[in-house]
Scaffold this motif. Structure first.
Motif, mmCIF file in Angstrom:
data_model
loop_
_atom_site.group_PDB
_atom_site.id
_atom_site.type_symbol
_atom_site.label_atom_id
_atom_site.label_comp_id
_atom_site.label_asym_id
_atom_site.label_seq_id
_atom_site.Cartn_x
_atom_site.Cartn_y
_atom_site.Cartn_z
ATOM 1 N N PRO A 50 -47.588 5.776 -58.426
ATOM 2 C CA PRO A 50 -47.668 4.317 -58.383
ATOM 3 C C PRO A 50 -48.930 3.840 -57.689
ATOM 4 C CG PRO A 50 -46.211 5.096 -56.665
ATOM 5 C CD PRO A 50 -46.627 6.315 -57.450
ATOM 6 N N ASN A 100 -43.716 0.980 -66.217
ATOM 7 C CA ASN A 100 -42.288 0.752 -66.122
ATOM 8 C C ASN A 100 -41.618 0.853 -67.484
ATOM 9 O OD1 ASN A 100 -41.090 -0.206 -63.363
ATOM 10 N ND2 ASN A 100 -43.177 -1.008 -63.434
ATOM 11 N N LYS A 128 -40.253 -1.803 -61.111
ATOM 12 C CA LYS A 128 -39.932 -0.913 -59.986
ATOM 13 C C LYS A 128 -41.032 -0.968 -58.943
ATOM 14 C CE LYS A 128 -39.833 3.625 -60.585
ATOM 15 N NZ LYS A 128 -39.373 4.980 -60.978
ATOM 16 N N LEU A 154 -46.238 11.223 -53.370
ATOM 17 C CA LEU A 154 -46.449 9.930 -52.727
ATOM 18 C C LEU A 154 -46.360 10.055 -51.205
ATOM 19 C CD1 LEU A 154 -46.740 6.798 -53.251
ATOM 20 C CD2 LEU A 154 -44.241 6.719 -53.136
ATOM 21 N N PHE A 190 -39.422 8.444 -57.583
ATOM 22 C CA PHE A 190 -40.837 8.374 -57.229
ATOM 23 C C PHE A 190 -41.341 9.814 -57.094
ATOM 24 C CE2 PHE A 190 -38.275 8.204 -53.408
ATOM 25 C CZ PHE A 190 -38.824 9.181 -52.600
ATOM 26 N N ILE A 247 -36.764 1.765 -52.474
ATOM 27 C CA ILE A 247 -37.079 1.518 -53.874
ATOM 28 C C ILE A 247 -36.288 0.309 -54.340
ATOM 29 C CG2 ILE A 247 -36.922 2.395 -56.246
ATOM 30 C CD1 ILE A 247 -39.017 3.840 -54.710
ATOM 31 N N TYR A 270 -46.143 0.062 -56.182
ATOM 32 C CA TYR A 270 -45.483 -0.452 -57.384
ATOM 33 C C TYR A 270 -46.017 0.280 -58.596
ATOM 34 C CZ TYR A 270 -49.765 -2.987 -58.580
ATOM 35 O OH TYR A 270 -51.060 -3.287 -58.917
ATOM 36 N N TRP A 271 -45.247 0.226 -59.646
ATOM 37 C CA TRP A 271 -45.670 0.777 -60.921
ATOM 38 C C TRP A 271 -46.083 -0.367 -61.829
ATOM 39 C CZ3 TRP A 271 -42.079 3.051 -57.888
ATOM 40 C CH2 TRP A 271 -42.132 4.443 -57.737
ATOM 41 N N ASN A 317 -41.054 8.749 -63.439
ATOM 42 C CA ASN A 317 -40.723 9.149 -62.080
ATOM 43 C C ASN A 317 -41.782 10.051 -61.456
ATOM 44 O OD1 ASN A 317 -38.157 7.792 -61.960
ATOM 45 N ND2 ASN A 317 -37.421 9.310 -63.402
ATOM 46 N N GLY A 376 -41.714 -0.266 -54.323
ATOM 47 C CA GLY A 376 -41.158 0.403 -53.158
ATOM 48 C C GLY A 376 -42.012 0.254 -51.928
#
Length: 239
Positions: A141, A131, A100, A45, A41, A85, A125-126, A137, A102
Motif C-alpha cells: 500500500p 482495491n 481499504k 509493511l 496486508f 485495518i 491505503y490501497w 493482500n 490502515g
C-alpha cells in the motif's frame, strides 16, 4: 501532561502497569483471537517495526465484537504494537469494492486518555484500482509517514477508537471532551462509534501522493463497514 515515549525502549516497559498484575484481584481473561484466513496486508509493511517476522492475529473485529469504543478497548487494550485495518465504501467512487486503509500503532492501547510523541506510526491505503483486485493482500500500500515533528502522534482515549494525530485519522472519536473537560465519567454518552471515521492530512501525517488531504481521497468523513486490529499474541502475553 503529554506522555512522551521513546518507542525504541517502550518494548521493555510494556509490563509496567499492566492488567492482571500481582496486585490485581481480578486477573484479565485470556484474549480471544478471530480466525482470519490471511493477513489483509503484506507482512513486508512491518519490516521496520517491532512486529517484523512475528505471528499476527486479529484481536478485534468490529462486525463481531461491536463498533463501540468500549468494545474496541476491551479487545485491543494491552496487546502491544498493532495494525488497524478499515474498510469503507466511498460514495464518490464508481467501484463497488470496499476501500481499504490502515495504520500502524507502535505503542498499542491502554485507555490512558493521553497522547504519545513518536515518529514510528504511519498511515497507509490501497489506491482504488488496487482495491478492485481481489488478490491485493500482497500489494504494497501507499504509506503516509508522520510529519511536522514527533508531537502528539497518537491519542489513546478510553471513550474513542484509534486516533492518529489531532486530525490525521480518527476512527470513532469520543463524543465529548476527554482531557480535563469531561463531566460525568460514569456515563456512556461520550462513547465513540467506530462506524464513523474522518481524516485531514498534512499537519501530522503526510498528504497522499496525489495531493489530496484526506486518507479517503475526496471525502473527509466516511462510514466504515468493518475495523480489524492485528497484534502479536507473543507480545500480548507479556501483559
Amino acid at each position: 501532561m503529554a506522555a512522551v515515549v521513546n518507542t525504541h525502549f517502550a518494548f521493555f516497559n510494556w509490563n509496567f502497569g499492566r492488567k492482571g498484575g500481582s496486585g490485581d484481584s481480578n486477573p484479565q481473561q485470556l484474549p480471544i483471537y478471530h480466525n482470519v484466513d490471511h493477513l489483509p496486508f503484506p507482512p513486508s509493511l512491518l519490516d521496520k517495526t517491532f512486529l517484523r517476522g512475528r505471528e499476527l492475529k486479529c484481536c478485534y473485529k468490529a462486525t463481531i465484537d461491536g463498533f463501540s469504543a468500549t468494545a474496541f478497548h476491551n479487545c485491543a487494550d494491552f496487546k502491544g504494537p498493532c495494525v488497524i485495518i478499515g474498510y469503507t465504501t466511498l460514495t464518490n467512487s464508481s467501484s463497488s469494492s470496499p476501500f481499504k486503509f490502515g495504520a500502524f500503532n507502535p505503542e498499542g492501547y491502554r485507555s490512558t486518555d493521553d497522547y504519545y510523541d513518536t515518529f514510528e506510526p504511519f498511515l497507509f491505503y490501497w489506491p482504488t484500482n488496487d482495491n478492485n483486485n481481489n488478490n491485493n493482500n500482497n500489494t504494497i500500500p501507499t504509506v503516509l509517514p508522520k510529519v511536522g515533528g514527533s508531537g502528539a502522534a497518537l491519542f489513546d482515549y478510553a471513550r474513542g477508537g484509534p486516533q492518529f494525530g489531532a486530525d490525521g485519522l480518527l476512527i470513532g472519536p469520543p463524543l465529548a471532551p476527554v482531557m480535563g473537560g469531561f463531566a460525568g465519567p460514569d456515563t456512556n454518552s461520550g462513547i465513540g462509534d467506530l462506524r464513523q471515521a474522518k481524516s485531514r492530512l498534512g499537519l501530522s501525517y503526510a498528504k497522499r501522493p496525489d495531493g489530496k488531504d484526506s486518507l479517503f481521497g475526496d471525502e473527509s468523513r466516511v462510514l466504515l463497514q468493518d475495523v480489524l486490529v492485528f497484534c502479536s499474541p507473543q507480545i500480548a502475553s507479556l501483559y
